[in-house]
Scaffold this motif. Structure first.
Motif, PDB file in Angstrom:
ATOM      1  N   ASP A 145      -9.166   1.194   3.706  1.00  0.00           N
ATOM      2  CA  ASP A 145      -9.194   2.472   4.403  1.00  0.00           C
ATOM      3  C   ASP A 145     -10.397   3.291   3.957  1.00  0.00           C
ATOM      4  O   ASP A 145     -10.999   3.046   2.911  1.00  0.00           O
ATOM      5  N   THR A 176       4.165   0.558   2.170  1.00  0.00           N
ATOM      6  CA  THR A 176       3.947  -0.408   3.244  1.00  0.00           C
ATOM      7  C   THR A 176       3.837  -1.776   2.572  1.00  0.00           C
ATOM      8  O   THR A 176       3.035  -1.955   1.661  1.00  0.00           O
ATOM      9  N   ALA A 189       0.870  -1.178   0.000  1.00  0.00           N
ATOM     10  CA  ALA A 189       0.000   0.000   0.000  1.00  0.00           C
ATOM     11  C   ALA A 189       0.900   1.219   0.000  1.00  0.00           C
ATOM     12  O   ALA A 189       2.035   1.173   0.477  1.00  0.00           O
TER      13      ALA A 189
HETATM   14  N1  LIG Z   1      -1.781  -2.992   9.839  1.00  0.00           N
HETATM   15  C1  LIG Z   1      -2.290  -2.702   8.646  1.00  0.00           C
HETATM   16  N2  LIG Z   1      -3.265  -3.464   8.112  1.00  0.00           N
HETATM   17  C2  LIG Z   1      -3.791  -3.176   6.894  1.00  0.00           C
HETATM   18  N3  LIG Z   1      -3.391  -2.133   6.139  1.00  0.00           N
HETATM   19  C3  LIG Z   1      -2.427  -1.340   6.609  1.00  0.00           C
HETATM   20  C4  LIG Z   1      -1.828  -1.573   7.886  1.00  0.00           C
HETATM   21  N4  LIG Z   1      -0.889  -0.629   8.090  1.00  0.00           N
HETATM   22  C5  LIG Z   1      -0.896   0.150   7.000  1.00  0.00           C
HETATM   23  N5  LIG Z   1      -1.819  -0.258   6.094  1.00  0.00           N
HETATM   24  C6  LIG Z   1      -2.106   0.372   4.783  1.00  0.00           C
HETATM   25  O1  LIG Z   1      -0.946   1.078   4.372  1.00  0.00           O
HETATM   26  C7  LIG Z   1      -1.195   2.493   4.275  1.00  0.00           C
HETATM   27  C8  LIG Z   1       0.015   3.282   4.785  1.00  0.00           C
HETATM   28  O2  LIG Z   1       0.352   2.885   6.098  1.00  0.00           O
HETATM   29  P1  LIG Z   1       0.486   3.898   7.316  1.00  0.00           P
HETATM   30  O3  LIG Z   1       0.775   3.077   8.534  1.00  0.00           O
HETATM   31  O4  LIG Z   1      -0.701   4.784   7.389  1.00  0.00           O
HETATM   32  O5  LIG Z   1       1.809   4.722   6.974  1.00  0.00           O
HETATM   33  P2  LIG Z   1       2.096   6.152   6.301  1.00  0.00           P
HETATM   34  O6  LIG Z   1       0.818   6.927   6.251  1.00  0.00           O
HETATM   35  O7  LIG Z   1       3.099   6.777   7.211  1.00  0.00           O
HETATM   36  O8  LIG Z   1       2.664   5.820   4.978  1.00  0.00           O
HETATM   37  C9  LIG Z   1      -2.470   2.716   5.088  1.00  0.00           C
HETATM   38  O9  LIG Z   1      -3.208   3.821   4.657  1.00  0.00           O
HETATM   39  C10 LIG Z   1      -3.215   1.399   4.877  1.00  0.00           C
HETATM   40  O10 LIG Z   1      -3.942   1.409   3.670  1.00  0.00           O
END
Ligand SMILES: Nc1ncnc2c1ncn2[C@@H]1O[C@H](COP(=O)(O)OP(=O)(O)O)[C@@H](O)[C@H]1O
Ligand SMILES: [Mg+2]
Length: 237
Positions: free
Chosen positions: A132, A47, A41
Motif C-alpha cells: 500500500d 485481513t 495485514a
Molecule cells: N485484495 C488485497 N490484496 C492485497 N492486500 C490487501 C487486499 N485487501 C486488503 N489488503 C491489505 O489489507 C489492508 C486492510 O484491508 P482493507 O480492505 O483496506 O480493510 P480495512 O481498511 O477495512 O481494514 C489493506 O490496507 C491492504 O494492505
C-alpha cells in the motif's frame, strides 16, 4: 455468481474461482486448520491472506470504524440480503472489473443473519506482490509518473461513477509492475446523479487529507507542491 443458502446465511461466490471450500471459505479458522494462511495485514481489523484452490486471496470481516465501532463492532442492521455490505461490495467489484478499473476480483461474500442484525465477510483476490501507498512512501519517494498513474486510476473510477467513500492511501496498492490498484469498497456505491459533481471532489479532498495526515504521523516521503500536482495532472488529463 452462485449462491449457497442456509436458514440464516447466504454465501455468494464465483464458481470459477472457488468450489470445494465455499461453505467454510469465510472462516479464518478453516484456513488455519488447513495450514493455508499466507499472512495478514492490519486495517480496522485483521485481513487474512489465504491460499485458495485457485489463487491467493484476502479475507476480511466487516467492522465499524470510529467511536460507534467501539460499542457495536461488527453487527449491522439487516434490511434485506441484497442490501448487506458484503453482497454490495461483491457486485460493485464485479462492475468495476467490467469497467476496467484495477480492483481485486471478488471470490466470495457471506452475510450471516442474527436476529435483527447481520455480520459479514468478503474474500477477494490478493493483489500479488503489492504494497500500500503508506508502506511504500515510508521507505521511498515515488516519481511523478507514478503519481500520474494513480490520478488516472482514480479518474477511471470516477468515470465509472463510483464514489469511494474512504479513498485514502491505505486503500491504494502498487504492485511490482507499477500497476495501481484500488481496494476497500465497503459502503462505496455507484452515483446515480451524474450532474452532482461534489462527491468526486469529496473523494479527492479526502485523499489529499490522507497524504497530509501520514506526512505528520509517519513522515512519508511526499511533497504537496510537486507530488500532488502530478496526481492532479493524471486525474484531470
Ligand atoms: N485484495 C488485497 N490484496 C492485497 N492486500 C490487501 C487486499 N485487501 C486488503 N489488503 C491489505 O489489507 C489492508 C486492510 O484491508 P482493507 O480492505 O483496506 O480493510 P480495512 O481498511 O477495512 O481494514 C489493506 O490496507 C491492504 O494492505
Ligand atoms: Mg482499508
Amino acid at each position: 455468481m452462485n449462491t449457497l443458502k442456509s436458514h440464516n446465511q447466504i454465501i455468494w461466490y464465483n464458481e470459477t474461482l472457488i468450489s470445494d471450500s465455499v461453505k467454510l471459505c469465510c472462516d479464518p479458522e478453516y484456513w488455519q486448520q488447513q495450514g493455508k494462511i499466507l499472512g495478514s495485514a492490519q486495517g480496522r481489523g485483521t485481513t487474512w491472506f489465504v491460499q485458495t484452490e485457485t489463487l491467493p486471496a484476502a479475507l476480511r470481516h466487516y467492522r465499524r470504524g470510529g467511536l460507534f465501532g467501539k460499542l457495536i463492532n461488527d453487527s449491522y442492521w439487516f434490511s434485506g440480503w441484497d442490501k448487506t455490505r458484503s453482497y454490495q461490495e461483491f457486485i460493485l467489484l464485479e462492475y468495476l472489473i467490467v469497467q476496467r478499473v484495477n480492483v481485486p476480483q471478488p471470490i466470495a461474500a457471506r452475510s450471516v443473519r442474527k436476529g435483527l442484525c447481520y455480520q459479514a465477510d468478503i474474500l477477494t483476490q490478493k493483489i500479488p506482490q503489492a504494497q500500500d501507498l503508506v508502506g511504500l512512501l515510508q521507505i521511498n519517494a515515488i516519481d511523478s509518473t507514478m503519481y500520474e498513474k494513480i490520478g488516472q486510476e482514480v479518474k477511471k473510477l470516477h468515470q465509472a461513477n463510483v464514489n469511494h467513500t474512504d479513498l485514502n492511501i491505505h486503500n491504494i496498492l502498487i504492485d511490482q509492475q507499477n500497476m495501481v490498484w484500488i481496494i476497500d469498497f465497503d459502503k462505496c456505491h455507484i452515483e446515480k446523479n451524474n450532474n452532482q459533481k461534489n462527491w468526486k471532489q469529496g473523494n479527492i479532498d479526502r485523499l489529499l487529507r490522507s497524504f497530509q495526515k501520514e506526512l505528520k504521523k509517519r513522515q512519508i516521503h511526499w511533497k504537496q507542491t510537486s507530488d500532488w500536482q502530478a496526481f492532479l495532472s493524471g486525474y484531470t488529463d
